[in-house]
Design an enzyme around this catalytic site. Structure first.
Site, PDB file in Angstrom:
ATOM      1  N   HIS A  53     -12.921  -7.632 -41.774  1.00  0.00           N
ATOM      2  CA  HIS A  53     -11.556  -7.135 -41.599  1.00  0.00           C
ATOM      3  C   HIS A  53     -10.657  -8.209 -40.998  1.00  0.00           C
ATOM      4  CE1 HIS A  53     -12.371  -3.018 -42.742  1.00  0.00           C
ATOM      5  NE2 HIS A  53     -13.423  -2.981 -41.939  1.00  0.00           N
ATOM      6  N   GLU A 339     -18.842   0.255 -33.438  1.00  0.00           N
ATOM      7  CA  GLU A 339     -18.515   0.845 -34.739  1.00  0.00           C
ATOM      8  C   GLU A 339     -17.683  -0.180 -35.513  1.00  0.00           C
ATOM      9  OE1 GLU A 339     -15.527   3.900 -34.643  1.00  0.00           O
ATOM     10  OE2 GLU A 339     -15.253   3.663 -32.508  1.00  0.00           O
TER      11      GLU A 339
HETATM   12  C1  LIG Z   1     -20.288   3.439 -43.504  1.00  0.00           C
HETATM   13  C2  LIG Z   1     -19.962   2.297 -42.591  1.00  0.00           C
HETATM   14  C3  LIG Z   1     -19.094   1.295 -43.030  1.00  0.00           C
HETATM   15  C4  LIG Z   1     -18.779   0.230 -42.192  1.00  0.00           C
HETATM   16  N1  LIG Z   1     -17.990  -0.751 -42.681  1.00  0.00           N
HETATM   17  C5  LIG Z   1     -17.718  -1.852 -41.924  1.00  0.00           C
HETATM   18  C6  LIG Z   1     -16.932  -2.905 -42.433  1.00  0.00           C
HETATM   19  O1  LIG Z   1     -16.557  -2.884 -43.607  1.00  0.00           O
HETATM   20  N2  LIG Z   1     -16.637  -3.939 -41.635  1.00  0.00           N
HETATM   21  C7  LIG Z   1     -17.063  -4.003 -40.357  1.00  0.00           C
HETATM   22  O2  LIG Z   1     -16.742  -4.956 -39.675  1.00  0.00           O
HETATM   23  N3  LIG Z   1     -17.851  -3.014 -39.842  1.00  0.00           N
HETATM   24  C8  LIG Z   1     -18.195  -1.946 -40.596  1.00  0.00           C
HETATM   25  N4  LIG Z   1     -18.986  -0.957 -40.105  1.00  0.00           N
HETATM   26  C9  LIG Z   1     -19.512  -1.090 -38.772  1.00  0.00           C
HETATM   27  C10 LIG Z   1     -20.717  -2.021 -38.725  1.00  0.00           C
HETATM   28  O3  LIG Z   1     -21.635  -1.684 -39.732  1.00  0.00           O
HETATM   29  C11 LIG Z   1     -21.380  -1.908 -37.379  1.00  0.00           C
HETATM   30  O4  LIG Z   1     -20.430  -2.149 -36.392  1.00  0.00           O
HETATM   31  C12 LIG Z   1     -22.499  -2.911 -37.175  1.00  0.00           C
HETATM   32  O5  LIG Z   1     -23.395  -2.924 -38.244  1.00  0.00           O
HETATM   33  C13 LIG Z   1     -23.256  -2.556 -35.903  1.00  0.00           C
HETATM   34  O6  LIG Z   1     -24.284  -3.479 -35.697  1.00  0.00           O
HETATM   35  P1  LIG Z   1     -25.298  -3.298 -34.506  1.00  0.00           P
HETATM   36  O7  LIG Z   1     -26.092  -4.537 -34.468  1.00  0.00           O
HETATM   37  O8  LIG Z   1     -24.566  -2.898 -33.306  1.00  0.00           O
HETATM   38  O9  LIG Z   1     -26.151  -2.015 -34.880  1.00  0.00           O
HETATM   39  P2  LIG Z   1     -27.427  -1.845 -35.850  1.00  0.00           P
HETATM   40  O10 LIG Z   1     -27.266  -2.581 -37.089  1.00  0.00           O
HETATM   41  O11 LIG Z   1     -27.687  -0.409 -35.942  1.00  0.00           O
HETATM   42  O12 LIG Z   1     -28.592  -2.546 -35.043  1.00  0.00           O
HETATM   43  C14 LIG Z   1     -29.238  -1.970 -33.956  1.00  0.00           C
HETATM   44  C15 LIG Z   1     -30.704  -2.174 -34.085  1.00  0.00           C
HETATM   45  O13 LIG Z   1     -31.350  -1.796 -32.889  1.00  0.00           O
HETATM   46  C16 LIG Z   1     -32.613  -1.269 -33.205  1.00  0.00           C
HETATM   47  N5  LIG Z   1     -33.085  -0.490 -32.056  1.00  0.00           N
HETATM   48  C17 LIG Z   1     -32.583   0.672 -31.599  1.00  0.00           C
HETATM   49  N6  LIG Z   1     -33.292   1.101 -30.546  1.00  0.00           N
HETATM   50  C18 LIG Z   1     -34.259   0.190 -30.306  1.00  0.00           C
HETATM   51  C19 LIG Z   1     -35.311   0.082 -29.352  1.00  0.00           C
HETATM   52  N7  LIG Z   1     -35.493   1.001 -28.417  1.00  0.00           N
HETATM   53  N8  LIG Z   1     -36.146  -0.980 -29.418  1.00  0.00           N
HETATM   54  C20 LIG Z   1     -35.969  -1.915 -30.368  1.00  0.00           C
HETATM   55  N9  LIG Z   1     -34.999  -1.873 -31.293  1.00  0.00           N
HETATM   56  C21 LIG Z   1     -34.143  -0.833 -31.270  1.00  0.00           C
HETATM   57  C22 LIG Z   1     -32.295  -0.456 -34.425  1.00  0.00           C
HETATM   58  O14 LIG Z   1     -33.452  -0.178 -35.169  1.00  0.00           O
HETATM   59  C23 LIG Z   1     -31.312  -1.327 -35.171  1.00  0.00           C
HETATM   60  O15 LIG Z   1     -31.937  -2.165 -36.131  1.00  0.00           O
HETATM   61  C24 LIG Z   1     -19.316   0.151 -40.896  1.00  0.00           C
HETATM   62  C25 LIG Z   1     -20.203   1.128 -40.474  1.00  0.00           C
HETATM   63  C26 LIG Z   1     -20.551   2.188 -41.313  1.00  0.00           C
HETATM   64  C27 LIG Z   1     -21.539   3.192 -40.873  1.00  0.00           C
END
Ligand SMILES: Cc1cc2nc3c(=O)[nH]c(=O)nc-3n(C[C@H](O)[C@H](O)[C@H](O)COP(=O)(O)OP(=O)(O)OC[C@H]3O[C@@H](n4cnc5c(N)ncnc54)[C@H](O)[C@@H]3O)c2cc1C
Lengths: 490, 417
Positions: A53, A339
Site C-alpha cells: 500500500h 492487520e
Molecule cells: C484477507 C487479508 C488481506 C490483506 N491484505 C493486505 C495487503 O494487501 N497489504 C498489506 O500490507 N497487508 C494486508 N493484510 C495484512 C497482512 O496480511 C498482515 O498484516 C500480515 O501478514 C501479518 O503478519 P504477521 O507476521 O504479524 O502474522 P502471521 O503471518 O500470522 O505470522 C504469525 C506467525 O506466528 C505463529 N505463531 C503463533 N503463535 C505461536 C506460538 N505460540 N509459537 C510459535 N509460533 C507461533 C503463527 O503460526 C504464524 O505463522 C491482509 C490481511 C488479510 C487477512
C-alpha cells in the site's frame, strides 16, 4: 541435549517475524526464529491481498501511516536484493459518483499528510485512458504511483532464507508454550524443548495475545477479521494494470480488483469479524465480492475463476499497530495487532523494532560479512540461452514437473532444500499446482519427489502438516506384492 | 533459439491421438517424424485406465486401456524414421512451426517441422472452476489424478468418498474405489441426467448399489486438515442449491469429476482460432487448424467419449498431414458449420467442399425421436443425450445446395420429462 541460548528469540515466522530476523541478521547476534506450523508464512502472511500500500488510507499520526509509507519506500530495493516477486504497479482509488469525488480529494489530502509521494487526481477521461476496462460509470480517480504488489509468501521465504544464510536459526514445528522471566532474560518452553533468550519479540500474529499472556501481559487483546479472496485465470492478464480501490469504508479499504505479480486477477477481500477462526470461504462472501468487483470491472466472468481462499487479520483494540515493549519487561517486545497494511509495513516494522530493542539495551554491532543478496532459480523467467546453460549444469532443470507454470524437478528439489516439507510448501515456493489445473497433473510427481528428498514414505507426505496426509496407504494388491517380496528375501 | 533440427512432422503428445496420427503419417510415407511425450510412458491417459471397454469400435474386441495403448506402441516400432521422445515437454510452438522442447536427457532442443500435429489431450476442471465454498483440506482429488495415484502409483486415498460429477471417469472411479474397499457414499450430478455412458452407469454404480443423486451438488466442504464431510443439496431448474433440503455426507475424500477441458495453452501460443463450443481449435475436414501446417486431433480438439473415435480421427489427421507435406492439400474452399436447434458443438467446424467428412456432434439437452439435419442430409435419432456423441458422415451431396454455411440441427424431437 543442550538448551539453545540466544540473544533474540522471535516468535512467529510471518512477514513481521521474517522481516525482523532478516534485519537483525545484519548484526553480530545469536538469533532464533520459531514457528509453530510446519513451514514459515503459513499464517496470515500466506493468505492476503498482496498489496504494497502507498499509505494514502491510514490516519495521519498513526504507526500504521508512518510504517506503511516507510515500508512502501523500502520495497523496491529489498526486492532487488532478495529477488522476490514484486512490482510497483501503482494504485488507483476510484469514485462512483460526484459526491465521491469530494471524498477522493479528502483522501488525497490525507495521503499527502502521511508523506505519500506523487499523488494525483484523475478526471473520468484520464482514468479511462489509464485503465480502459474500468466501468464507464466511474467518474474519477486518485492515482498513487508508489503502490505495488508482492507475492506475500515469496517475500517471507526470501526474508527467512536470507536471514538463515546470514547466520540466523529457524525452527519450524516449534510452538512456544510458556515464558518465564529469569536473570538477564527468559526461559522459554516449547514443544521441542527449552530455549534461553535475552530478548523476545512476540510476532505471533493471531497468537499474539496468548504469547503475551504467557509472560503475564494481558494488555494484548485481539480478534480475527476474516477476508475472502478469489483468483482468476492468467488469461485475464492486463484487464487492469493498477490495483483498483473503491473509496474505503469504516472497517476496510473495500473490495478491490488486484492484478497479481504473476499476471492473474484477484478480487477481494471481505472483512468479517469471526469468533471461530477457520479459513473457509462462503457463498455469501463470493456474492459480495463478485458484486462489488463487477461495479469496478464489469467484464469479470465466474468461468475464469481458478481458486479461492481466505485469511484472518489479527485486529487489536487500538485501531493501530501495537508495537512496544511490554509493561512487564522492556526485554519483551510485542508486535501485535498487525492487520493491514502489515505486509507493506513489515520491513519498516522490523527497523522500528530494532530501535526498540536497542533502547531496551540490546547491543548492536554490524556484521562485516552480511550478504543482503538471495537468489533462486526460476526457470520460466530465464531466456532460452540461460535455460540451456542451467540444464547443461544440472539435468533436473530440464525435467518439467508442472506444465502450467513450467516448474522443473530441479526447482522442486531446490524448494525442499529451502525448507519445504509439504505439498503446500512446494506449491508456494515454486507455484507448481497453484494455478490453472490446481495440481491435477503434478501432485503425484511432487509427492514422489518430496518423498525421495525427505526420505519419507509417500503416505507421510502431507498437504500442510500432520493430519493433512494425502494418502492413506498402499492398495491391497501392492501390499501383498510387498509381503511376497519380503518372504522371498527372508 | 536453441540448436535447431529439421524434421518433416512433429506430433505433440503420445496419447492415443498422437500415436495414431504418427503411425498413420509414417504409413503414408512421411520420413522424419518426432513424437513428443511429457510422461515417461506412452499412451497418455490409457495406462491408468485399467478397466475394459476400449477398442470395440476400432479393433472390434474389448480391451483394457493398457492393452489398447500397447497395440499402438507396437505399431510405432515398425517405423524406423519415427522417433519417440518421452519425458520431453514442449514449451513453445511458433506459427512457423518451430517446436521448442525440454528434457532431462537433452536439455533444450528446437525442431523446425514441415507440419505439426497437436495431440495434447485434455485436462480436468479443478475445484476452483466450480467454486465450492468451505475449507481447503487434504483429500480433494480430481478423478483423473486419483486414478493415476491408484492405478499407476498404487496408493489408496482414504476410507470413504463422495464423487461429484457423473462423467465417465467419475463413474469408473466409483467402482474402482469400491473394489479397493473405499466406501463410496454417493455420486452427485448437477444436471438432471448423467453425462456418462449408460453402460458405465449400470456397470459402475447400479451393480454396486452406489446411489446416484441427479440434480444435486456439493454446497460446502468441511474439515480443517483433511476432508471430514461435505454438505449436499438438490438444485432447482436454474441449478441454484435448495439449502433447506441440504444434508451432510461424512467422508475423508472428495472426488471431482466435473468436466474436461482441451489442453490448449500451446494452441493459444501459436494463435490458432479456438471454438468456444468445444474449447479446442477450429479444424477443417483434414483436421488442419486455422494456421497452415498445424493440425489438431483427439481430445485437444474435442473431448470424445470413446478412444476408438480418437484413433480414427487422428489417423485421418496423420494422413492429411502427410498429404500436406507432399503439397497435396491446396483446396481451401470450405464452408463453416452452424449449430442449429439443440446442437452444442460440431467437429470439424469447417467442411472442405467435395470432401466426405465424419462429424462428431453433441446435443444440448436430451430428447427422443428427433431428426438430425446436416445440410440436405438427415437421419433419425431415437435417443439424443448430451452425454453421447451423435455420429454423421457428411457426404459431398449433403452440401450441394448449401449457401455460405452448413446448418446442423435436431428437429421434431420430444424433450424428456
Ligand atoms: C484477507 C487479508 C488481506 C490483506 N491484505 C493486505 C495487503 O494487501 N497489504 C498489506 O500490507 N497487508 C494486508 N493484510 C495484512 C497482512 O496480511 C498482515 O498484516 C500480515 O501478514 C501479518 O503478519 P504477521 O507476521 O504479524 O502474522 P502471521 O503471518 O500470522 O505470522 C504469525 C506467525 O506466528 C505463529 N505463531 C503463533 N503463535 C505461536 C506460538 N505460540 N509459537 C510459535 N509460533 C507461533 C503463527 O503460526 C504464524 O505463522 C491482509 C490481511 C488479510 C487477512
Amino acid at each position: 541435549m543442550s538448551i539453545p541460548e540466544v540473544d533474540v528469540l522471535v516468535i512467529g515466522a510471518g512477514v513481521v517475524g521474517a522481516a525482523l530476523i532478516r534485519e537483525l541478521s545484519r548484526y553480530e547476534l545469536d538469533l532464533l526464529l520459531v514457528e509453530k506450523e510446519v513451514d514459515v508464512s503459513f499464517g496470515t502472511s500466506k493468505a492476503n491481498s498482496g498489496i504494497v500500500h502507498s499509505g494514502v488510507h491510514d490516519r495521519p499520526g498513526t504507526l500504521k501511516a508512518q510504517l506503511a509509507v516507510r515500508g512502501c519506500q523500502l520495497f523496491p530495493e529489498l526486492a532487488a536484493q532478495l529477488g522476490f516477486l514484486y512490482k510497483q504497479n501503482g494504485a488507483v482509488v476510484v469514485a462512483r459518483s460526484r459526491e465521491e469525488l469530494a471524498e477522493l480529494e479528502k483522501l488525497a489530502v490525507n495521503g499527502r499528510a502521511n508523506g505519500v509521494k506523487g499523488l494525483s487526481l484523475l478526471n473520468q477521461e484520464e482514468l479511462r485512458r489509464l485503465e480502459p476496462n474500468l466501468s464507464p460509470e466511474l467518474v474519477g480517480g486518485l492515482l498513487a504511483p508508489s503502490g505495488g504488489i508482492v507475492v506475500p509468501f515469496d517475500l517471507v521465504f526470501a526474508l527467512t532464507e536470507n536471514a538463515v544464510s546470514n547466520g540466523a536459526k529457524l525452527m519450524v514445528n516449534t510452538e512456544v508454550q510458556a515464558i518465564n522471566p529469569e536473570q538477564g532474560g527468559f526461559f522459554v518452553r516449547t514443544n521441542q524443548g527449552g530455549i534461553r533468550a535475552k530478548f523476545i519479540v512476540n510476532a505471533a500474529g493471531l497468537g499474539g495475545s496468548e504469547v503475551a499472556a504467557m509472560l503475564g501481559d494481558d494488555s494484548i487483546q485481539l480478534y480475527a477479521r476474516k477476508g475472502e479472496e478469489y483468483l482468476f485465470d492468467r488469461k485475464l492478464e492486463g484487464l487492469v494494470h493498477r490495483t483498483v480501490f473503491p473509496l474505503p469504508s469504516q472497517v476496510s479499504k473495500g473490495i478491490l480488483v488486484i492484478p497479481t505479480v504473476e499476471g492473474n486477477i484477484m478480487i477481494g477481500p471481505t472483512a468479517q469479524r469471526v469468533e471461530t477462526p477457520d479459513l473457509s470461504t462462503s457463498l455469501a462472501g463470493w456474492q459480495e465480492i463478485y458484486g462489488e468487483a463487477r461495479r469496478l470491472v464489469p467484464t469479470l466472468q465466474p468461468n475464469d475463476l481458478i481458486t479461492a481462499f481466505s485469511g484472518l487479520r489479527a485486529v487489536g483494540t487500538t485501531g493501530d499497530f501495537m508495537i512496544a515493549p511490554s509493561t512487564l519487561s522492556p526485554r519483551f517486545i510485542n508486535a501485535a495487532g498487525i492487520e493491514s497494511p502489515g505486509l507493506t509495513a513489515a520491513p519498516a516494522i522490523a527497523e522500528y523494532i530494532v530501535e526498540l530493542l536497542k533502547e531496551s539495551g540490546l547491543g548492536l554491532r554490524r556484521k562485516q560479512n552480511f550478504n543482503p543478496i538471495r537468489s533462486v532459480v526460476r526457470l520460466r523467467d530465464l531466456d532460452f540461452q540461460a535455460q540451456a546453460e542451467l540444464m547443461q549444469k544440472d539435468a533436473a532443470y530440464g525435467q518439467i514437473v508442472c506444465r502450467c507454470e513450467m516448474v522443473s524437478a530441479g526447482e522442486i528439489r531446490d524448494a525442499v532444500r529451502r525448507g519445504a516439507t509439504t505439498l503446500d510448501g512446494i506449491k508456494l515456493r515454486t507455484r507448481s499446482g497453484m494455478v490453472r489445473c490446481q495440481g491435477g497433473f503434478c501432485t503425484p510427481k511432487i509427492i514422489r519427489l518430496l518423498s525421495e528428498e525427505l526420505g519419507l514414505p509417500p503416505e507421510q507426505i502431507s498437504k500442510n502438516g500432520p493430519g493433512s496426509e494425502l494418502l492413506l496407504g498402499r492398495l491391497r494388491a501392492v501390499q501383498e506384492e510387498g509381503r511376497k517380496e519380503e518372504q522371498l528375501h527372508a | 533459439m536453441p540448436k535447431t533440427k529439421a524434421v518433416d512432422l512433429v506430433v505433440v503428445g503420445a496419447g492415443p491421438a498422437g500415436m495414431a496420427a504418427a503411425v498413420a503419417a509414417a504409413e503414408a510415407g512421411v520420413e522424419k517424424i518426432i513424437l513428443l511425450e511429457r510422461q515417461a510412458e506412452l499412451g497418455g491417459i490409457l495406462p491408468q485406465c485399467i478397466h475394459n471397454g476400449f477398442g470395440l469400435r476400432y479393433f472390434k474386441e474389448e480391451l483394457t486401456g493398457p492393452e489398447y495403448a500397447h497395440r499402438f506402441v507396437q505399431e510405432l516400432k515398425k517405423h524406423p524414421g519415427l522417433k519417440v521422445k518421452t519425458e520431453t515437454m514442449v514449451v513453445t510452438i511458433t506459427p512457423d512451426r518451430k517446436v521448442v522442447t525440454t528434457s532431462a536427457t537433452e536439455g533444450l532442443v528446437c525442431y523446425q517441422a514441415g507440419a505439426v500435429i497437436l495431440a495434447m489431450g485434455c485436462r480436468e476442471r479443478p475445484r476452483g472452476a466450480i467454486n465450492i465454498p468451505g475449507t481447503r483440506p487434504a483429500g480433494i482429488y480430481t478423478a483423473g489424478s486419483l486414478q493415476y495415484l491408484m492405478n499407476i502409483e498404487g496408493f489408496l486415498p482414504g476410507r470413504s468418498a463422495v464423487i461429484l460429477g457423473s462423467g465417465d471417469i467419475g463413474l469408473i472411479m466409483a467402482r474402482r474405489l469400491t473394489l479397493e474397499g473405499v466406501r463410496v457414499k454417493a455420486v452427485l450430478e448437477l444436471m438432471p441426467y448423467s453425462n456418462g455412458l449408460n453402460r458405465n452407469i449400470v456397470q459402475c454404480l447400479e451393480d454396486f448399489q452406489i446411489p446416484l443423486y441427479l440434480s444435486h451438488t456439493v454446497t460446502e466442504i468441511f474439515g480443517e486438515k483433511r476432508v471430514e464431510k461435505v454438505r449436499v443439496a438438490p438444485v432447482d431448474k436454474d441449478f441454484k442449491p435448495i439449502a433447506e433440503k441440504g444434508f451432510d455426507l461424512s467422508c475423508d475424500t472428495l472426488v471431482l469429476s466435473v468436466g474436461l477441458i482441451p489442453e490448449n495453452e500451446l494452441s493459444l501460443q501459436i494463435g490458432v482460432e479456438l471454438d468456444p463450443a468445444t474449447g479446442g481449435p477450429v479444424v477443417d475436414s483434414f483436421y488442419q487448424t486455422t494456421v497452415e501446417g498445424i493440425f489438431a486431433c483427439g481430445n485437444v480438439a474435442l473431448v470424445h467419449d470413446l478412444v476408438d473415435d480418437v484413433s480414427t480421427e487422428s489417423a485421418l489427421a496423420g494422413r492429411a498431414a502427410a498429404a500436406y507435406l507432399k503439397g497435396e492439400i491446396k483446396t481451401k474452399r470450405w464452408l463453416p458449420v452452424k449449430a442449429g436447434r439443440n446442437i452444442r458443438s460440431i467437429v470439424p467446424q469447417r467442411i472442405v467442399v467435395g470432401q466426405t467428412t465424419p462429424l462428431y456432434i453433441r446435443a444440448r439437452y436430451p430428447e427422443r425421436n428427433a431428426t438430425l439435419h446436416v445440410g440436405d442430409g438427415q437421419t433419425k435419432q431415437q435417443v439424443v443425450s448430451p452425454g453421447e456423441t451423435i455420429y454423421y458422415t457428411l457426404k459431398p451431396e449433403d452440401i450441394r445446395t448449401a449457401d455460405g454455411w452448413v446448418e446442423v440441427s435436431l428437429e421434431g424431437g420430444r424433450v424428456h420429462d
